[in-house]
Scaffold this active site. Sequence first.
Site, short mmCIF file in Angstrom:
data_model
loop_
_atom_site.label_atom_id
_atom_site.label_comp_id
_atom_site.label_asym_id
_atom_site.label_seq_id
_atom_site.Cartn_x
_atom_site.Cartn_y
_atom_site.Cartn_z
N CYS A 268 53.80 62.98 37.50
CA CYS A 268 55.57 62.36 38.16
C CYS A 268 55.16 61.54 38.80
O CYS A 268 54.30 60.32 39.20
CB CYS A 268 55.84 63.82 38.85
SG CYS A 268 55.87 65.42 38.73
N ARG B 21 52.53 56.89 33.69
CA ARG B 21 52.20 58.59 34.50
C ARG B 21 51.90 59.11 33.52
O ARG B 21 51.94 60.63 33.85
CB ARG B 21 52.23 58.36 36.23
CG ARG B 21 52.12 57.41 36.08
CD ARG B 21 52.27 57.77 38.59
NE ARG B 21 51.95 58.62 38.72
CZ ARG B 21 51.45 58.93 39.44
NH1 ARG B 21 50.75 57.79 40.46
NH2 ARG B 21 50.45 59.85 39.88
N TRP C 8 57.18 65.22 35.38
CA TRP C 8 56.36 65.90 34.47
C TRP C 8 56.19 67.38 34.48
O TRP C 8 55.49 67.12 35.17
CB TRP C 8 54.96 65.14 34.71
CG TRP C 8 53.81 65.50 33.03
CD1 TRP C 8 53.96 64.72 32.31
CD2 TRP C 8 53.18 66.48 32.76
NE1 TRP C 8 53.50 65.68 30.63
CE2 TRP C 8 52.53 66.34 31.43
CE3 TRP C 8 52.45 67.20 34.10
CZ2 TRP C 8 52.00 67.01 31.22
CZ3 TRP C 8 51.39 68.34 33.68
CH2 TRP C 8 50.63 67.98 31.78
N ASN D 42 56.08 65.52 43.73
CA ASN D 42 54.81 64.98 43.80
C ASN D 42 53.62 66.33 43.24
O ASN D 42 53.18 66.29 44.26
CB ASN D 42 53.53 63.63 43.10
CG ASN D 42 54.71 62.88 42.49
OD1 ASN D 42 55.84 63.09 41.72
ND2 ASN D 42 54.03 61.86 42.35
N GLY D 43 53.14 67.33 43.13
CA GLY D 43 51.97 68.04 42.54
C GLY D 43 52.79 69.38 42.52
O GLY D 43 53.93 69.78 41.15
N GLU E 136 34.31 60.66 21.73
CA GLU E 136 35.65 59.70 22.16
C GLU E 136 36.32 58.52 21.50
O GLU E 136 37.88 59.17 21.27
CB GLU E 136 34.36 58.36 22.79
CG GLU E 136 36.12 57.60 23.39
CD GLU E 136 36.73 58.13 24.91
OE1 GLU E 136 36.87 59.24 25.22
OE2 GLU E 136 37.58 57.37 25.03
N LYS F 117 40.58 59.33 20.53
CA LYS F 117 40.95 58.34 20.79
C LYS F 117 42.33 58.53 19.50
O LYS F 117 43.51 58.53 19.51
CB LYS F 117 40.36 56.87 20.99
CG LYS F 117 40.10 56.12 21.81
CD LYS F 117 40.42 55.67 23.01
CE LYS F 117 40.94 56.87 23.88
NZ LYS F 117 40.27 57.28 24.92
N GLU G 15 44.86 61.70 20.34
CA GLU G 15 45.68 61.51 21.29
C GLU G 15 46.78 60.30 20.69
O GLU G 15 48.18 60.32 21.45
CB GLU G 15 44.92 61.22 22.75
CG GLU G 15 44.54 60.22 23.05
CD GLU G 15 43.92 59.66 24.27
OE1 GLU G 15 44.34 60.07 24.78
OE2 GLU G 15 42.73 59.13 24.36
N HIS H 157 26.90 73.65 8.47
CA HIS H 157 27.02 74.44 9.43
C HIS H 157 28.60 75.44 9.09
O HIS H 157 28.43 76.01 9.75
CB HIS H 157 26.53 74.86 10.44
CG HIS H 157 25.04 74.96 10.91
ND1 HIS H 157 24.25 75.18 10.50
CD2 HIS H 157 23.95 73.77 10.21
CE1 HIS H 157 22.33 74.84 10.04
NE2 HIS H 157 22.30 73.83 10.85
N LYS I 240 48.99 60.16 32.34
CA LYS I 240 48.11 59.64 32.74
C LYS I 240 46.90 60.58 34.01
O LYS I 240 45.61 60.04 33.48
CB LYS I 240 48.80 58.58 33.26
CG LYS I 240 46.69 57.28 33.49
CD LYS I 240 46.35 56.45 32.54
CE LYS I 240 45.71 55.91 32.81
NZ LYS I 240 44.77 56.04 31.56
C1 F6R Z 1 41.99 60.31 27.56
C2 F6R Z 1 42.41 60.05 28.85
C3 F6R Z 1 42.26 61.16 29.44
C4 F6R Z 1 41.19 61.30 30.51
C5 F6R Z 1 40.96 62.68 31.53
C6 F6R Z 1 40.14 62.12 33.08
O1 F6R Z 1 41.93 58.75 26.68
O2 F6R Z 1 42.66 59.67 29.27
O3 F6R Z 1 41.05 62.25 29.25
O4 F6R Z 1 39.90 60.78 30.20
O5 F6R Z 1 42.62 62.74 31.97
O6 F6R Z 1 41.16 61.53 33.57
P1 F6R Z 1 40.47 60.62 34.69
O7 F6R Z 1 39.35 59.93 34.20
O8 F6R Z 1 41.32 59.86 35.59
O9 F6R Z 1 39.63 62.05 35.90
#
Ligand code: F6R
Length: 608
Positions: free
Chosen positions: A2, A27, A75, A101-102, A481, A485, A488, A504, A603
């Site tokens: 949010c 966000r 959100w 927010n929260g 990773e 990427k 997502e 396996h 985010k």
């Molecule tokens: C993927 C991504 C998420 C964050 C995860 C942790 O591209 O951005 O997987 O890495 O939500 O977020 P932070 O680093 O803010 O704790």
Amino acid sequence: MCGIVGYIGDREVSPILLNGLEKLEYRGYDSAGVAVYNNTGMHVVKSKGRLSVLSELLHGGTDLPGTVGIGHTRWATHGAPSDINSHPQVSDGGKFAVVHNGIIENYLYLKNHLIKRGIHFVSDTDTEVVAQMLEYYHQGDVLDTILKVASKVEGSYALGIICEEHPDTIYAVRKDSPLIIGKGESENFIASDIPAILMHTRDIYRMNDGEVAVLSKNEVEFYNHDKEKIEKVTERIEWDVDAAEKGGYEHFMMKEMFEQPEAIRKTISPRIHDGKIVLDDIALTVEKIKDIDKIFIVACGTAYHVGVVGKYAFEKILRLPVEVDVASEFRYRDPIITDKSLVIIISQSGETADTLAALREAKKHGAYVLSIVNVVGSTIANESDDVLYTWAGPEIAVASTKAYSTQLAMMYMIVLYMAEQMQAVSTEELNQYIADLESLPDKVAQCLEDKETIQYFASKHFNAQDMYFIGRNVDYAASLEASLKLKEISYIHSEAYTGGELKHGPISLIEDNTLVIAICTYQRLFDKMMSNVKEVKARGAVVLGILTEDKVGVQTEADHAFFVPKIADFMLPSLSIIPLQLFAYYVASQKGCDIDKPRNLAKSVTVE
Ligand code: F6R
């Protein structure tokens, strides 16, 4: 997650709120709304969907005149995305409007309590409970009312509040969820994040847990939970406004990928003096370092993948045992932590709920907590024994790129710093590693130069249903990773496996034309990877190999190849990930996906 923005001053508020909310779109959100005062009273307009829907309802803001208001992007947590569940939430009698927010954890108990007393609820949200409580407990002094409500709610909150009786005031209060106040000339702002107000002011107050801010157009006053006035000083934000904008790139993600060389340079350069790593900003002593018998690295998502690289690096260089955990598991698995444990927490936002809980768990058991964080003054930064900031600047795209790269760089620095303190490597080796670290920004830039090769490859494969990433040792960490990427932002199903694990089980998924991306930069296991490439090719796979440039001209088993410069083994993921970030981007772009705001993602994940 949010976003909150609020304004009080002489200007028309609706366009300011819409504009601020737009800056918080990164966000992640599913609905948006505003509450505005004008001479006919308090008006709330909100809707499910993108901000453009709200903007249309308000005709860009012109339909809702007024100079005081609060806005929100939601959100969904409690209650599905809907017009009615959007914020602001308003109390039964219409006296209070609230953006939040929260999560209010005891909201059901509080809601039932109020329902029994005849209060009528309209939404499924936890936030409405706050609005209703404000009106229920209000006896004339809003500050008293807010403090009373704050003492009864449990959970996390950043709240922006307006009260019909005081149309010249905005109130703000926070606990475990970020909130800032922006100071302007005859105008003031509230926001959950700096980009929302940066075009109006660079002077901000950061709110701490339990503080209440009372804003009028000319003044901001702060109170603690005992209603004592507190003095706070403003902080000057030096970011370039452009840093929070796209700067000519089509997407924030592309811009941020191209910022990686500079971001890494900013993270490492101030901490290398005369060829030595200097971490002045931490209090971890040599004695403490020598006393450490185990390292835990804890994070979520991309930051967790940095931890996987960290495990390989620490164990190779320091010969200290390392456990790497996703935070949501760590916090509940009763890890064996002692006062000899070093817990490294990694978080871009510094607000991720699971990571924060893991940090608190670690501290409860006496561990020393060192965190790698991007957002200055965030909760994780504040609660750690030591914090090392990555200087990546604001990361707007939901998919993390430059935060990953700077976190990796910071991790290498910690490894080398501790290696020196523990005399774990010879001076010659250490000097070579530091030279490699210093070469990282240029080598990342070199990998980015060849983006057309990757763009072409993506154009051939963007229709794939599934893709597989394989690698061994640090190449496996990079595979994790790369796979994240891709999935997502392009919504293509993908998996990452260690090369040796294929036989396996997962190899049964390989059939004609399955795309396998084999990261084969780790020299010691190169031949083993070639055997794995042969295995998948024998089942019909098409293979893109990510190889170091000494393999140019060498006959390998891969169908296609992308070459990265050579560097110390444990730093290779910083280079091998670059073509694969680009690959994910171009595949998503070919598919027409919403690259900066992938579906279902936020985010900063500030709820469990
Ligand atoms: C993927 C991504 C998420 C964050 C995860 C942790 O591209 O951005 O997987 O890495 O939500 O977020 P932070 O680093 O803010 O704790």
